[in-house]
Design an enzyme around this catalytic site. Sequence first.
Site, PDB file in Angstrom:
ATOM      1  N   LYS A   1      33.969  33.361  41.831  1.00 56.26           N
ATOM      2  CA  LYS A   1      35.299  32.967  42.292  1.00 56.26           C
ATOM      3  C   LYS A   1      35.489  31.459  42.455  1.00 56.26           C
ATOM      4  CE  LYS A   1      36.909  36.978  44.869  1.00 56.26           C
ATOM      5  NZ  LYS A   1      37.513  37.325  46.167  1.00 56.26           N
TER       6      LYS A   1
ATOM      7  N   ASP B   1      44.911  37.106  46.706  1.00 54.31           N
ATOM      8  CA  ASP B   1      44.646  37.727  48.009  1.00 54.31           C
ATOM      9  C   ASP B   1      45.749  37.390  49.014  1.00 54.31           C
ATOM     10  OD1 ASP B   1      42.319  38.998  47.278  1.00 54.31           O
ATOM     11  OD2 ASP B   1      41.017  37.355  47.908  1.00 54.31           O
TER      12      ASP B   1
END
Length: 276
Positions: A67, A103
């Site tokens: 990530k 997110d």
Amino acid sequence: MTQPHAKVIGWPIGHSRSPIIHRHWLGMHDIEGDYSAQDVAPEDLAGFVRTVGVDGLRGCNVTIPHKVAVMALADHVTPVARAIGAANTLWFADGALHATNTDVSGYMAHLSASAPELDLRDAHVLVFGAGGAARAIIYGLLRAGVRQIVVANRTRENVEKLQRDFGPQISHADDVEHALLQADLVVNTTSLGMVGQPALSCDVSLLKDTAVVSDIVYAPLETPMLSDARRRGLTTVDGLGMLLHQAVEGFALWFGVTPVVDATLRDKVVASLSQR
Ligand code: ATR
């Protein structure tokens, strides 16, 4: 493969739920495409990323441990991914590779769907945990106009880093009881309460009757904290919804349709959780 498709990459990719989610939406929208999971070792990440945009590969979800590394390989990184310091979604558009983090939009969409009565403007929030998930949620809540976020965490330095990055609205929870008494929203971003982990210590009896209690853990679907809160009559926000809602933005970027998180999708993913 030239049909439109997308992937989720990680190392190891394990039992990602993302293929279930995206294949459900591909079917709903009659899109002849695919979504699959692929193991990509760290040394192969740059090579994989060069294939995004080629032969129908519209983009991918990115999970642990890529990530952070993936941001340096993208041509454009969105401000939200920069602020969080991690990207979970790549897409190819206008001849360039873009990276973002869904997110934030996922958590915020799920929160407003699950607790529509919660007014975030000027709200007091207590967040347990100060890792990557906390950063995404804190970023979203600050943008929504909350007044103050008190963070309770095992390692104080990690809260201090959040204070440096997000400013004076973040404070360390020196007195968790006081923070519980004041809170309009409580969010667990730690792994406490997950299957095999001890429960998070959170005395929901101290909360206001209007407080909302949210957990990012989704195995079990109802953590001990959520169960205590529900029994007290409080609105609860489970962790599965964040997983489902964070997928919406990626699907829209890759396949051009904004999908809906519905009960059928949720049931499919819940069924898959018991097949671990
Ligand atoms: P994520 O990306 O899911 O947020 P992370 O970045 O590893 O994962 O962050 C996990 C958070 O849960 C951290 O705040 C961690 O506390 P530390 O900052 O002290 O490491 C917290 N956490 C994890 N396991 C914990 C435990 N057993 N007890 C208390 N806090 C825990």
